[in-house]
Design a protein around this motif. Sequence first.
Motif, PDB file in Angstrom:
ATOM      1  N   ARG A   1      -9.953   6.758   1.102  1.00  0.00           N
ATOM      2  CA  ARG A   1     -11.271   7.135   1.613  1.00  0.00           C
ATOM      3  C   ARG A   1     -11.540   6.461   2.965  1.00  0.00           C
ATOM      4  O   ARG A   1     -12.074   7.073   3.894  1.00  0.00           O
ATOM      5  CB  ARG A   1     -12.369   6.739   0.616  1.00  0.00           C
TER       6      ARG A   1
ATOM      7  N   PRO B   1     -18.085   5.779   2.845  1.00  0.00           N
ATOM      8  CA  PRO B   1     -18.042   6.026   1.395  1.00  0.00           C
ATOM      9  C   PRO B   1     -18.657   4.857   0.599  1.00  0.00           C
ATOM     10  O   PRO B   1     -18.591   3.711   1.045  1.00  0.00           O
ATOM     11  CB  PRO B   1     -16.552   6.157   1.111  1.00  0.00           C
TER      12      PRO B   1
ATOM     13  N   ASN C   1      -9.797   3.921  -2.788  1.00  0.00           N
ATOM     14  CA  ASN C   1     -10.707   3.415  -1.741  1.00  0.00           C
ATOM     15  C   ASN C   1     -10.034   3.378  -0.376  1.00  0.00           C
ATOM     16  O   ASN C   1     -10.651   3.702   0.635  1.00  0.00           O
ATOM     17  CB  ASN C   1     -11.187   2.007  -2.113  1.00  0.00           C
TER      18      ASN C   1
END
Lengths: 237, 435
Positions: free
Chosen positions: B52, B66, B49
Amino acid sequence: MPHSEHFSKQYDSDLEDVRSRVLQMGGVVEAQILAAIECFSSGDTERMTEVTDTELRVNAYEVDIDDLCVHIVARRQPAARDLRLIMGVSKAVTDLERMGDEAEKITRMARLIHERKGPQIPLQAEVRRSGDLAVAQLRRALDAMARLDPDEAERIISEDALIDTEFRGILRQLITFMMEDPRTISTALEIIWVAKAIERIGDHAKNIAEQVIYIVRGTDVRHTGKERRRSATDEGA
Amino acid sequence: MTSAWTIFLLRMIAIALLALIGGALFGLTGGLALACAGLLLVVMSHVANLSRLQAWLKQPEGKSLPDAWGAWGDAFIALHRLRRDEEMQRERIVADFEVFSQAAEAYPDGLVFLDADDRILWCNRAAESQLGLHGEADKGLLIVNLVRLPRFAEFIANARPGESLQCRPLGRKDLDLSLEALRFGKDRKLLISFDVTQIERAATVRRDFVANVSHELRTPLTVIAGFLEHMLSEPDPDPAASRQPLEIMDGQARRMLSLVDDLLVLSRLESEGHALREETMDVRDLVFDVADEARRLSAGRHSITCEVQPGQLKGSREELRSAFSNLVTNAVRYTPEGGRIVLRWALREGKGVFSVEDSGIGIAEEHLPRMTERFYRVDRGRSRETGGTGLGLSIVKHALLRHQANLEIDSELGVGSTFRAYFPAWRVTPKGGAT
């Protein structure tokens, strides 16, 4: 402006100051030439003294700017474009000062022409037109210096021929006047002085444009191309 | 924040439970291995994460945030909201700024914003054309380098409130400016340039007018005063010898009188409060009337003819008569003996056209645009010796203007001139009523 090693704010502002003063001086000279041409057209004696008085200011500017240039060179040892700026600017100052002298010459001749009784030569409009052209060249050269725009400078150089053509046209007409009536000769000679002074002003404006190219590109475009060809036929600069 | 901790706690409990079950089934090593694997999974999901997020932060434009599960998802949603709000705010500011700069752009006076060093920050189009600036390209340049009027540098450096600089940009013959400099904000300046060309011109016209009137009145007065002085100094004037001076004085007095009359007519025509007295008249009568007057003035030196279509004209009889008669007397004055003058009235495309054609001396083209100016004279000496006041065509112009008519002049030097007055259709009726 990209700078090499010298990176102090004071230095930048010194350079800017010199350029700014030259442009200020240019404005004064431009107004002076306009006034001189006006004198020639109208015979206004009050403006004649104005032109002469301006001469003192122009000279003061010249001394002042030269002094500044010497100081910058001595203290900062400028290099590359900064050096070219100083060199170009101090040459432009000389050109401007000469233009001021030419303006004074025009008023002197204007006084003689307007004080003389006798046959007049109706060429005011032609002389005026070439004068306006020369002043426009100067204004554009100064603009190019302010914007550091070499393309405009190139255009100015290529248009100098226009003023030369005007000058030759005036000369031809004066010759016909002189042949027709010899009493006009002394006035005609004075008008030649005026027209020549205007033509010189155009040349000086071209010189300033050349300095702009030198400052920005570092190439010396004096006495190249057209200029050489022209000086073979004309008496040259 | 709390939800992130709760999720973290739940995960830890799940991993611990898994490890306990693993430990019960495969022994201590198996339990530890499972715990490690569980922790590793958690860390990996966080790293995924995070990367991203990094990728998105590098290039937020265009890409949507995202999707993610749990606490990361919440964070992403919050971030997304923040960004959307910011974007909306920015759009609002940009729109406001647009409106401002468009308004400033549309402003008829020149505006230039300057920074503390008097460098150009922004200028509008009026300033570009009035001061010779190049908008975008000149940003950051010192204004004094581009506006090089001799007194300008000092003026802008001081920028005293209430001080204005009257100037004509170098090389511009058609532009007079009034400049004002205002300080605002922190060390900023606003330079405003007003185009005062029209005002200057009006002032010049007024000055010229007063000078001209005085001059025109002075000339005959000087003549009269000269003769009077001479006659007074004669101890015993001979009545027969004083006849000629008296005649000259009489002529000069009449000239002054006609000048003052013309001035009065002109001022009456110009005063807007005075309404036009509308009446319907027969054009034929009017033109014949004017022609008779011209014949008296000409005293047989010219052939004066009329070609008039029947018709009626609406307007002030007195004013139109004065306009027409000025045109015709001009023709008489400027046509050499034996010349021909034709007065015409005709309808052309519904418009009524009154024209005076002469075979006179004509007017050089350069004078035509200025012919109707007060006291404008093509040749000073000549027009005075023919008895003109220099106001005739001004009177014509104003009288015609009050009738919504316009004046056209065609002329060729040495060949003759034609003056035409065009009247709008609604002032004209083709057929005369009684005649």
